[in-house]
Design an enzyme around this catalytic site. Structure first.
Site, short mmCIF file in Angstrom:
data_model
loop_
_atom_site.label_atom_id
_atom_site.label_comp_id
_atom_site.label_asym_id
_atom_site.label_seq_id
_atom_site.Cartn_x
_atom_site.Cartn_y
_atom_site.Cartn_z
N GLU A 191 53.45 44.09 32.65
CA GLU A 191 52.92 45.63 33.28
C GLU A 191 53.88 46.11 34.17
O GLU A 191 54.15 47.34 34.42
CB GLU A 191 51.66 45.67 33.65
CG GLU A 191 50.55 45.56 32.50
CD GLU A 191 50.02 44.14 32.29
OE1 GLU A 191 51.00 43.24 32.80
OE2 GLU A 191 49.18 43.75 31.81
N TRP A 241 37.28 31.92 50.97
CA TRP A 241 38.05 31.77 49.71
C TRP A 241 39.11 30.58 49.91
O TRP A 241 39.49 30.68 51.12
CB TRP A 241 38.83 33.15 49.44
CG TRP A 241 37.92 34.12 48.95
CD1 TRP A 241 36.41 34.36 48.94
CD2 TRP A 241 38.34 35.38 48.11
NE1 TRP A 241 36.11 35.41 48.46
CE2 TRP A 241 37.01 35.98 47.91
CE3 TRP A 241 39.63 35.98 47.91
CZ2 TRP A 241 37.18 37.31 47.23
CZ3 TRP A 241 39.38 37.18 47.21
CH2 TRP A 241 38.35 37.79 47.04
N LYS A 284 35.42 30.22 45.52
CA LYS A 284 34.56 30.73 46.68
C LYS A 284 33.88 29.70 47.37
O LYS A 284 32.93 29.40 46.67
CB LYS A 284 33.86 32.24 46.31
CG LYS A 284 34.57 33.42 45.99
CD LYS A 284 33.84 34.61 45.71
CE LYS A 284 34.94 35.49 45.04
NZ LYS A 284 34.54 35.85 43.73
N THR A 340 51.01 41.31 26.25
CA THR A 340 50.52 40.58 27.32
C THR A 340 50.08 39.25 26.67
O THR A 340 49.48 39.30 25.55
CB THR A 340 49.53 40.88 28.37
OG1 THR A 340 48.49 41.13 27.56
CG2 THR A 340 50.26 41.99 29.01
#
Ligand code: ADP
Length: 543
Positions: free
Chosen positions: A332, A446, A441, A187
């Site tokens: 993944e 959010w 936030k 990754t």
């Protein structure tokens, strides 16, 4: 009671054997890094050369399980390496040349690569790497003798074509256990060191079937597929495997990924299907508009790796007649996790609602189960509103990282924690709102940075946009919009903020706008928000 069916293992070699036998004359066309006219070969020849390659690697002492690295563009040679290496039971470790030098050194050593095969483009980089890579015993330049450098610091440099020419195309592929490792990809590691995802033959085959389905890539033997997405990252989203499975003609763009070169290949080779990250398609869209130009054969593209702005989806559909399918995934997950296509019951929805659904990341493909959970790990409602951490599981999803590298992402029992945050609606469509470390936030609510970025890039003067949270005395954090303007375009902060009016709730609107020349990106072309947060550390918003 056990079934009475043949226990044939699912092996990568089976894909190229199938293509060679039943689509033997189907073409693979490549633009080569060393230049010259387009190179043309067939599945039958790729299979034969993969078998020669397996002999060559065996002669070089590559044993089953050994890691053979590639640092290469999308070409027929890279395809031969995929099959030659995995076929003999070794692990094809694709390396992303866009990683930082220190990361490259880290992953070659961590993977303990024994052979490194690389394109001519990367010769200077590999010469620099070599003194730091004691495990690498052989350096293989992916070209013929004519293009060997006159002098090099690489000890015993071999060239690919000479290696192959010494071998017979009769290597007998071993009947491996289907759970044997086939390939390895690290990754890009935006925060930590890169982590290795180790695919197996079984996971690769299952992913190839799943990605082939009509609502996923939906490619068949009449398709001409051009992967813009590189074979050096997450196996080019599985295209090098699903193309032979389906008998698609493959068009490999090599290093030439600029809009003009891509358009030329699309047209000259009759490309019907392509796949890549949004940035590539923004560039191509501009090029098409400048002409104006039209595609004669291109019908469909998969766009993923980063959020596909609705403006891009609409422009390709309405101006160019090309369907964009928005997809989500990660290294993944092999990488395909979700793809956005409508279901029958949605065909009667008003067009605006259908479009909105198509801009989401989409439905879980077969083989992927997903859930969104709150901070306590409890599942959240699938109402398109509640958002939480995205978990996934399935037979082509990683169960751990290579070399025993520990990660809390595998902590939730039986699930992989993606690090993404999103909603799932009543029809099962996932919408990614952020990476968990990027959520903003504000006063307990959010705000999705992706939503704000998607809206900003719909403005005609905006080339690229990023939104990060910056400290605010009252709301703890508020969104800051950072914008790269298109060349020669003028737009003020006020105009950009006004552009949000009526499109989102007023309290979600960014508080300020900053203009920059360019935005930082990761090696896979994603916005590097850790860097942006550093660049704008101490940024003060007015109360
Ligand atoms: P990395 O090595 O940076 O993790 P990956 O290619 O594995 O690279 O990237 C996976 C991540 O990219 C996902 O976790 C997600 O944050 C982002 N991503 C991929 N596809 C999309 C998409 N369609 N919309 C939004 N984010 C996406």
């Amino acid at each position: 009671m056990l079934g009475l069916m043949m226990p044939t293992p699912l092996l990568v070699k089976g894909l190229i054997e199938h293509a060679a036998r039943w689509h033997g004359s189907t073409e693979i066309v490549s633009r080569l890094p060393e230049g010259g006219p387009l190179h043309r070969t067939t599945y039958a020849q790729v299979h034969a050369r993969a078998r020669q390659l397996a002999h060559a690697f065996t002669r070089l002492g590559v044993a089953p399980g050994a890691r053979v690295a590639t640092l290469a563009w999308n070409t027929h040679r890279h395809l031969e390496l995929y099959y030659g290496i995995s076929g003999l039971g070794a692990v094809c470790h694709t390396i992303n040349p866009r990683l930082f030098f220190e990361q490259l050194v880290y992953i070659v050593n961590h993977a303990e690569d024994e052979v490194l095969c690389f394109d001519l483009t990367f010769l200077p980089l590999v010469e620099k790497l070599a003194p730091h890579c004691p495990t690498v015993r052989h350096w293989v330049l992916l070209t013929g003798a004519a293009h060997r450098p006159a002098a090099t610091s690489l000890p015993g440099l071999l060239d690919y074509e000479t290696l192959l020419a010494a071998e017979q195309p009769n290597f007998e592929w071993p009947e491996l256990d289907e759970n044997t490792a086939s390939s390895l990809c690290y990754t890009s590691g935006t925060t930590d060191q890169p982590k290795g995802v180790l695919y197996s033959h079984r996971s690769t085959l299952l992913h190839s079937y799943a990605a082939s389905l009509p609502d996923c890539f939906g490619c068949g033997a009449r398709d001409v597929v051009l992967p813009v997405v590189p074979m050096f990252h997450v196996n080019a989203w599985g295209i090098p495997y699903l193309a032979p499975l389906n008998g698609c003609k493959l068009v490999m763009p090599g290093p030439a990924l600029d809009p003009a070169s891509l358009f030329e290949l699309f047209e000259s080779e009759g490309v019907t299907f392509s796949a890549g990250v949004p940035t590539i398609w923004f560039g191509l869209l501009q090029f098409m508009r400048e002409g104006p130009r039209r595609f004669s054969t291109l019908r469909r593209m998969i766009v993923g790796g980063a959020s596909c702005p609705p403006a891009l989806l609409r422009a390709f559909a309405e101006e160019l007649g090309v369907e964009i399918r928005h997809a989500w995934g990660m290294s993944e997950t092999s990488p395909l996790g979700t793809v956005s296509t409508l279901k029958t019951n949605q065909l009667s929805w008003p067009p605006a609602e259908q479009f909105r659904e198509l801009t989401k990341q989409g439905r879980a493909i077969y083989g992927v189960d997903m859930e969104i959970v709150d901070d306590a790990g409890q599942p959240l409602p699938h109402d398109g509103v509640a958002f939480g951490d995205l978990l996934v599981r399935g037979p082509f999803i990683a169960s751990g990282y290579f070399g025993g590298v520990q990660s809390s992402q595998f902590a939730a029992s039986g699930w992989f924690r993606t690090g993404d945050v999103g909603t799932i609606d009543a029809e099962g469509f996932l919408q990614i709102t952020d990476r968990s470390k990027d959520v903003i936030k504000s006063g307990g609510e959010w705000i999705s940075s992706i939503d704000l970025e998607n809206l900003a890039v719909a403005h005609p003067a905006v080339a690229e946009a990023a939104v990060i949270g910056v400290p605010h005395p009252k709301w703890s954090e508020r969104p800051l919009l950072i914008v790269v303007r298109k060349p020669g375009q003028q737009v003020s902060a006020q105009e950009l903020l006004a552009f949000y009016d009526g499109k989102i709730a007023a309290w979600q609107r960014p508080d300020a706008v900053e203009f920059v020349e360019q935005l930082p990106h990761t090696a896979t072309g994603k916005l590097l928000k850790t860097q942006l947060r550093q660049d704008f550390a101490g940024y003060e918003l007015k109360a």
